[in-house]
Scaffold this motif. Structure first.
Motif, PDB file in Angstrom:
ATOM      1  N   GLY A 125       0.827  -1.200   0.000  1.00 37.32           N
ATOM      2  CA  GLY A 125       0.000   0.000   0.000  1.00 37.32           C
ATOM      3  C   GLY A 125       0.858   1.246   0.000  1.00 37.32           C
ATOM      4  O   GLY A 125       2.014   1.235  -0.456  1.00 37.32           O
ATOM      5  N   GLN A 126       0.304   2.327   0.502  1.00 34.60           N
ATOM      6  CA  GLN A 126       1.023   3.585   0.617  1.00 34.60           C
ATOM      7  C   GLN A 126       0.838   4.137   2.027  1.00 34.60           C
ATOM      8  O   GLN A 126      -0.199   3.927   2.645  1.00 34.60           O
ATOM      9  N   SER A 127       1.854   4.848   2.509  1.00 29.10           N
ATOM     10  CA  SER A 127       1.817   5.398   3.862  1.00 29.10           C
ATOM     11  C   SER A 127       2.112   6.888   3.821  1.00 29.10           C
ATOM     12  O   SER A 127       2.969   7.346   3.056  1.00 29.10           O
ATOM     13  N   LEU A 128       1.395   7.629   4.661  1.00 21.31           N
ATOM     14  CA  LEU A 128       1.636   9.056   4.818  1.00 21.31           C
ATOM     15  C   LEU A 128       2.824   9.245   5.750  1.00 21.31           C
ATOM     16  O   LEU A 128       2.895   8.650   6.823  1.00 21.31           O
ATOM     17  N   VAL A 129       3.773  10.047   5.330  1.00 24.79           N
ATOM     18  CA  VAL A 129       4.962  10.345   6.126  1.00 24.79           C
ATOM     19  C   VAL A 129       4.915  11.817   6.532  1.00 24.79           C
ATOM     20  O   VAL A 129       4.767  12.694   5.681  1.00 24.79           O
ATOM     21  N   ASN A 130       5.032  12.075   7.824  1.00 26.05           N
ATOM     22  CA  ASN A 130       5.021  13.453   8.319  1.00 26.05           C
ATOM     23  C   ASN A 130       6.395  14.081   8.112  1.00 26.05           C
ATOM     24  O   ASN A 130       7.142  14.337   9.062  1.00 26.05           O
ATOM     25  N   LEU A 131       6.676  14.368   6.867  1.00 27.46           N
ATOM     26  CA  LEU A 131       7.994  14.869   6.476  1.00 27.46           C
ATOM     27  C   LEU A 131       8.346  16.167   7.193  1.00 27.46           C
ATOM     28  O   LEU A 131       9.516  16.468   7.420  1.00 27.46           O
ATOM     29  N   GLN A 132       7.319  16.954   7.533  1.00 27.87           N
ATOM     30  CA  GLN A 132       7.551  18.235   8.188  1.00 27.87           C
ATOM     31  C   GLN A 132       8.010  18.087   9.634  1.00 27.87           C
ATOM     32  O   GLN A 132       8.544  19.022  10.218  1.00 27.87           O
ATOM     33  N   ASP A 133       7.803  16.916  10.213  1.00 24.43           N
ATOM     34  CA  ASP A 133       8.206  16.651  11.592  1.00 24.43           C
ATOM     35  C   ASP A 133       9.693  16.292  11.603  1.00 24.43           C
ATOM     36  O   ASP A 133      10.095  15.293  11.012  1.00 24.43           O
ATOM     37  N   PRO A 134      10.540  17.077  12.272  1.00 28.92           N
ATOM     38  CA  PRO A 134      11.972  16.770  12.246  1.00 28.92           C
ATOM     39  C   PRO A 134      12.311  15.417  12.862  1.00 28.92           C
ATOM     40  O   PRO A 134      13.338  14.835  12.540  1.00 28.92           O
ATOM     41  N   THR A 135      11.444  14.907  13.737  1.00 26.43           N
ATOM     42  CA  THR A 135      11.661  13.574  14.291  1.00 26.43           C
ATOM     43  C   THR A 135      11.577  12.529  13.179  1.00 26.43           C
ATOM     44  O   THR A 135      12.448  11.660  13.054  1.00 26.43           O
ATOM     45  N   ALA A 136      10.537  12.609  12.358  1.00 29.92           N
ATOM     46  CA  ALA A 136      10.366  11.667  11.250  1.00 29.92           C
ATOM     47  C   ALA A 136      11.414  11.881  10.169  1.00 29.92           C
ATOM     48  O   ALA A 136      11.977  10.914   9.630  1.00 29.92           O
ATOM     49  N   TRP A 137      11.705  13.135   9.844  1.00 24.75           N
ATOM     50  CA  TRP A 137      12.672  13.444   8.802  1.00 24.75           C
ATOM     51  C   TRP A 137      14.067  12.944   9.196  1.00 24.75           C
ATOM     52  O   TRP A 137      14.792  12.360   8.390  1.00 24.75           O
ATOM     53  N   THR A 138      14.431  13.123  10.459  1.00 28.23           N
ATOM     54  CA  THR A 138      15.712  12.629  10.948  1.00 28.23           C
ATOM     55  C   THR A 138      15.786  11.110  10.819  1.00 28.23           C
ATOM     56  O   THR A 138      16.807  10.552  10.387  1.00 28.23           O
ATOM     57  N   ALA A 139      14.705  10.420  11.182  1.00 35.87           N
ATOM     58  CA  ALA A 139      14.692   8.965  11.082  1.00 35.87           C
ATOM     59  C   ALA A 139      14.828   8.509   9.634  1.00 35.87           C
ATOM     60  O   ALA A 139      15.553   7.554   9.339  1.00 35.87           O
ATOM     61  N   LEU A 140      14.133   9.176   8.724  1.00 35.27           N
ATOM     62  CA  LEU A 140      14.224   8.808   7.310  1.00 35.27           C
ATOM     63  C   LEU A 140      15.644   8.984   6.779  1.00 35.27           C
ATOM     64  O   LEU A 140      16.178   8.112   6.090  1.00 35.27           O
ATOM     65  N   LEU A 141      16.254  10.126   7.096  1.00 36.34           N
ATOM     66  CA  LEU A 141      17.603  10.390   6.595  1.00 36.34           C
ATOM     67  C   LEU A 141      18.609   9.392   7.172  1.00 36.34           C
ATOM     68  O   LEU A 141      19.528   8.954   6.480  1.00 36.34           O
ATOM     69  N   ALA A 142      18.433   9.037   8.436  1.00 36.55           N
ATOM     70  CA  ALA A 142      19.391   8.140   9.074  1.00 36.55           C
ATOM     71  C   ALA A 142      19.202   6.682   8.659  1.00 36.55           C
ATOM     72  O   ALA A 142      20.167   5.943   8.519  1.00 36.55           O
ATOM     73  N   ALA A 143      17.951   6.268   8.462  1.00 36.58           N
ATOM     74  CA  ALA A 143      17.663   4.850   8.227  1.00 36.58           C
ATOM     75  C   ALA A 143      17.707   4.450   6.763  1.00 36.58           C
ATOM     76  O   ALA A 143      17.760   3.260   6.446  1.00 36.58           O
ATOM     77  N   SER A 144      17.674   5.397   5.861  1.00 31.07           N
ATOM     78  CA  SER A 144      17.574   5.069   4.443  1.00 31.07           C
ATOM     79  C   SER A 144      18.890   4.504   3.899  1.00 31.07           C
ATOM     80  O   SER A 144      19.969   4.728   4.461  1.00 31.07           O
ATOM     81  N   SER A 145      18.778   3.778   2.811  1.00 31.54           N
ATOM     82  CA  SER A 145      19.968   3.292   2.123  1.00 31.54           C
ATOM     83  C   SER A 145      20.712   4.485   1.514  1.00 31.54           C
ATOM     84  O   SER A 145      20.192   5.595   1.447  1.00 31.54           O
ATOM     85  N   ASP A 146      21.935   4.243   1.053  1.00 28.53           N
ATOM     86  CA  ASP A 146      22.701   5.336   0.450  1.00 28.53           C
ATOM     87  C   ASP A 146      21.964   5.919  -0.752  1.00 28.53           C
ATOM     88  O   ASP A 146      21.936   7.140  -0.947  1.00 28.53           O
ATOM     89  N   THR A 147      21.365   5.047  -1.550  1.00 32.47           N
ATOM     90  CA  THR A 147      20.628   5.519  -2.723  1.00 32.47           C
ATOM     91  C   THR A 147      19.409   6.342  -2.322  1.00 32.47           C
ATOM     92  O   THR A 147      19.162   7.419  -2.870  1.00 32.47           O
ATOM     93  N   ALA A 148      18.646   5.823  -1.361  1.00 33.54           N
ATOM     94  CA  ALA A 148      17.458   6.545  -0.909  1.00 33.54           C
ATOM     95  C   ALA A 148      17.830   7.858  -0.248  1.00 33.54           C
ATOM     96  O   ALA A 148      17.121   8.861  -0.397  1.00 33.54           O
TER      97      ALA A 148
END
Length: 275
Positions: A125-148
């Motif tokens: 499916g698809q999920s809404l990501v609260n990109l504006q929340d620095p908590t979520a944005w920090t997690a995305l940047l840290a957890a993503s692969s090098d390509t992502a």
């Protein structure tokens, strides 16, 4: 410690000022969750240093939620508007900032960010990501692969996020890439997004940087959550147990948390006795 917290130190480093290293002659940009502080955000409009803004849900499938849409704001470095926006990002944790390596159009930057709010997830499916929340944005940047990571940063250049402490975190710019599709949520990214509010709270409550949190503390906090102790004020009462319980005490605590015959209040009372 979760792998995404380990990668914080690999991809970012702390700075005292959010504008450290920014070019003072080119605009800064702030992604701001205006719905969480509507009056203060509205006061930003027209302040000295305010240049322009766009609502990030406009023209997307999320447009029915336009009134709750995050803003992308263009500001002059060092201005009154920038100082207020930076305070909102850090003190209320409702945004983060960036400056592209070269001059960029506001609408082009918005076009990069808009697809990142809804990502394909590993469940089909698809999920809404609260990109504006620095908590979520920090997690995305840290957890993503090098390509992502490269896809997420894209044209944003230098990205700066608030932290649970007084300092900020500045992220390594990604290598220049051509047009790329939005990254997908992996199981690891989903896990990081779920863990990040707990990690952020624990970092703030113990005054220990995210990347220095012991894995054991995070695992214990997650166990409290699974045992029905979900309010931050209750978890704060149990912080000594999280930090200092020996192996035997924690085994007893786990048995208490697993006891379906106890209410959350009874569990808290029993666990607090162990602290």
């Amino acid at each position: 410690m979760p792998g995404w917290l380990n990668r914080l130190a690999e991809r970012s480093h702390p700075v005292d000022s959010p504008a450290a290293g920014f070019d003072g002659h080119r605009p800064l940009y702030v992604v701001l969750d205006q719905r969480r502080a509507p009056e203060r955000c509205a006061e930003l409009v027209g302040q000295p240093g305010w240049i322009d803004f766009l609502t990030l849900f406009a023209g997307t499938p999320l447009s029915p939620l336009l009134e709750a849409s995050p803003w992308l704001i263009e500001l002059t470095p060092g201005s009154e508007a920038w100082q207020v926006a930076a305070a909102l990002c850090h003190d209320q944790r409702i945004g983060w900032a960036f400056q592209p390596a070269q001059n960029a159009r506001l609408d082009a930057l918005a076009d990069h960010l808009r697809p990142l709010f809804v990502l394909d997830d590993p469940h089909g499916g698809q999920s809404l990501v609260n990109l504006q929340d620095p908590t979520a944005w920090t997690a995305l940047l840290a957890a993503s692969s090098d390509t992502a990571y490269t896809q997420l940063i894209g044209p944003l250049g230098k990205v700066v996020t608030p932290t649970p402490q007084r300092h900020w975190q500045t992220w390594q710019p990604a290598e220049e890439v051509g047009e790329a599709e939005a990254p997908s949520l992996t199981h690891e990214l989903e896990r990081a997004l779920k863990e990040s509010p707990r990690a952020w709270w624990l970092s703030q409550a113990t005054d220990r940087p995210l990347q220095e949190l012991p894995a054991e503390w995070l695992e214990r906090l997650a166990r409290l959550d699974a045992g029905g102790i979900t309010r931050w004020r209750d978890r704060k009462r149990l912080l000594p147990l999280i930090r200092h319980a020996d192996e035997a005490t924690w085994r007893y605590a786990q048995a208490t948390l697993s006891d379906a015959g106890l209410t959350a209040a009874q569990k808290i009372s029993e666990l607090e006795r162990l602290s």
